[in-house]
Design a protein around this motif. Structure first.
Motif, mmCIF file in Angstrom:
data_model
loop_
_atom_site.group_PDB
_atom_site.id
_atom_site.type_symbol
_atom_site.label_atom_id
_atom_site.label_comp_id
_atom_site.label_asym_id
_atom_site.label_seq_id
_atom_site.Cartn_x
_atom_site.Cartn_y
_atom_site.Cartn_z
ATOM 1 N N ARG A 1 0.833 -1.220 0.000
ATOM 2 C CA ARG A 1 0.000 0.000 0.000
ATOM 3 C C ARG A 1 0.852 1.247 0.000
ATOM 4 N NH1 ARG A 1 -3.252 -2.714 3.127
ATOM 5 N NH2 ARG A 1 -2.259 -1.994 5.040
ATOM 6 N N GLN A 2 1.934 1.202 0.794
ATOM 7 C CA GLN A 2 2.781 2.385 0.882
ATOM 8 C C GLN A 2 3.438 2.701 -0.465
ATOM 9 O OE1 GLN A 2 5.929 4.378 4.008
ATOM 10 N NE2 GLN A 2 5.674 2.179 4.146
ATOM 11 N N LEU A 3 3.914 1.671 -1.139
ATOM 12 C CA LEU A 3 4.519 1.867 -2.463
ATOM 13 C C LEU A 3 3.466 2.340 -3.469
ATOM 14 C CD1 LEU A 3 6.788 -1.321 -2.584
ATOM 15 C CD2 LEU A 3 7.599 1.043 -2.667
ATOM 16 N N ARG A 4 2.316 1.687 -3.460
ATOM 17 C CA ARG A 4 1.249 2.037 -4.408
ATOM 18 C C ARG A 4 0.834 3.500 -4.230
ATOM 19 N NH1 ARG A 4 -4.273 -0.134 -2.742
ATOM 20 N NH2 ARG A 4 -3.914 1.661 -1.411
ATOM 21 N N ASP A 5 0.618 3.913 -2.988
ATOM 22 C CA ASP A 5 0.187 5.294 -2.737
ATOM 23 C C ASP A 5 1.233 6.288 -3.229
ATOM 24 O OD1 ASP A 5 -2.003 4.110 -1.635
ATOM 25 O OD2 ASP A 5 -1.520 4.616 0.455
ATOM 26 N N HIS A 6 2.508 5.920 -3.068
ATOM 27 C CA HIS A 6 3.577 6.797 -3.541
ATOM 28 C C HIS A 6 3.534 6.916 -5.063
ATOM 29 C CE1 HIS A 6 7.370 8.918 -2.916
ATOM 30 N NE2 HIS A 6 7.866 8.270 -3.964
ATOM 31 N N PHE A 7 3.289 5.807 -5.734
ATOM 32 C CA PHE A 7 3.238 5.836 -7.198
ATOM 33 C C PHE A 7 2.004 6.601 -7.686
ATOM 34 C CE2 PHE A 7 5.736 1.549 -7.261
ATOM 35 C CZ PHE A 7 6.910 2.238 -6.982
ATOM 36 N N VAL A 8 0.904 6.481 -6.966
ATOM 37 C CA VAL A 8 -0.296 7.256 -7.322
ATOM 38 C C VAL A 8 -0.013 8.749 -7.147
ATOM 39 C CG1 VAL A 8 -2.663 7.821 -6.615
ATOM 40 C CG2 VAL A 8 -1.968 5.416 -6.820
ATOM 41 N N ALA A 9 0.613 9.094 -6.035
ATOM 42 C CA ALA A 9 0.922 10.508 -5.769
ATOM 43 C C ALA A 9 1.834 11.073 -6.855
ATOM 44 C CB ALA A 9 1.576 10.650 -4.389
ATOM 45 N N ALA A 10 2.662 10.189 -7.444
ATOM 46 C CA ALA A 10 3.588 10.652 -8.485
ATOM 47 C C ALA A 10 2.924 10.732 -9.859
ATOM 48 C CB ALA A 10 4.801 9.719 -8.549
ATOM 49 N N GLY A 11 1.675 10.274 -9.939
ATOM 50 C CA GLY A 11 0.963 10.441 -11.199
ATOM 51 C C GLY A 11 0.531 9.164 -11.916
#
Lengths: 191, 191
Positions: free
Chosen positions: A133-143
């Motif tokens: 989840r932490q990685l996914r959220d970071h990738f979402v935040a990056a676009g």
């Protein structure tokens, strides 16, 4: 004499370290208690579910420590490509610094116990889910679009999990460096 | 009564299956001998290096069986993208078909024993190396430059190793399917 809660905490910390190094099957309660200095008498008071409960709490502790490490790396690198390279460096330095004894803190338990203990299996699945989840959220935040971000996070997690296994076996960080370089291409935004 | 060589062979096959399911530490000699039906008396005649030698031979056997599986999949799919998707499907069907008990045959041993036994660690490293070479050579044959083919093979190997760990823990094949889809993009020739 340590306080009750302190001796409980020490037991979990010691168990987490031993599970990382040698897995669950090879880690006896006697060794955990000896190394933690916790009194034998209060063990089942603190852990009525026995070694299995202690194991699950140790997995959760290791999981949240790793979440803090992942969080710190991601906080320094908004760019997903830079973030995965930094994660690879963090983990491979950690592994090499321990002379290849300290890999992913929960993988050995996950493998050994997935078919033996549903309590330990689920404790590991919860931890993998939290890292994902932490990685996914970071990738979402990056676009990245959410579905793709989820798949990318899974690829990154699987790759580094595997890199920990192979790097320990080879006593080389090549699996981390080569894998991270390619992952950086895949997670780059706009590709 | 089985022939000598047959009982030796049975012992290795049984050990390989048990190491895959429960790792090295949890697998006692007594269980291996009972399940293989091999006579106790001749064990140290066949395996003068004891459980460690048997473990290393079981790792080598599991490694060559997996090499045959990888070889068969690659022979059907010259295209690297199709090959990695097919590998993901082969492994995830295998895992799900065993009710998530049979993951990568050597990972548990590699993790448990990398810091304990250099004989077992090296046996695992040799096996990982042989799988890696087979993937790399396939990617080279498909048109990738050798250095990149080596890195791609490492990424594929690490990803699927990690997918085995997480899939067993989650009791889901999502790690394989999502990972394979992204790997197919990365290994595609001409990207």
């Amino acid at each position: 004499m340590p306080r009750m809660s302190e001796s409980r905490e020490n037991t979990i910390v010691t168990a987490a370290r031993l599970l990382q190094r040698q897995g669950y099957a090879a880690t006896g309660l006697t060794q955990i208690l000896e190394e933690s200095g916790a009194p034998k008498g209060s063990f089942y008071f603190h852990f009525p579910g026995g070694k299995e409960q202690l194991g699950a709490e140790a997995v959760a502790l290791a999981g949240s420590e790793m979440n803090a490490i992942i969080g710190a790396v991601l906080a320094r690198h908004a760019d997903p490509a830079k973030a995965v390279v930094a994660l690879g460096k963090t983990w491979s330095s950690w592994l090499a610094g321990s002379d290849y004894t300290e890999g992913c803190p929960i993988t050995t338990v996950a493998l050994e116990q997935s078919s033996q203990s549903s309590i330990l299996r689920q404790a590991c699945a919860v931890v993998f889910g939290s890292w994902h989840r932490q990685l996914r959220d970071h990738f979402v935040a990056a676009g990245h679009a959410p579905v793709r971000a989820g798949a990318l996070a899974r690829l990154v997690l699987c790759s580094f999990e595997g890199a920990f296994v192979i790097a320990r076996s080879e006593r080389s960080t090549a699996s981390f460096s080569e894998t991270a370089r390619l992952l950086a291409e895949v997670v780059a935004v706009g590709v």
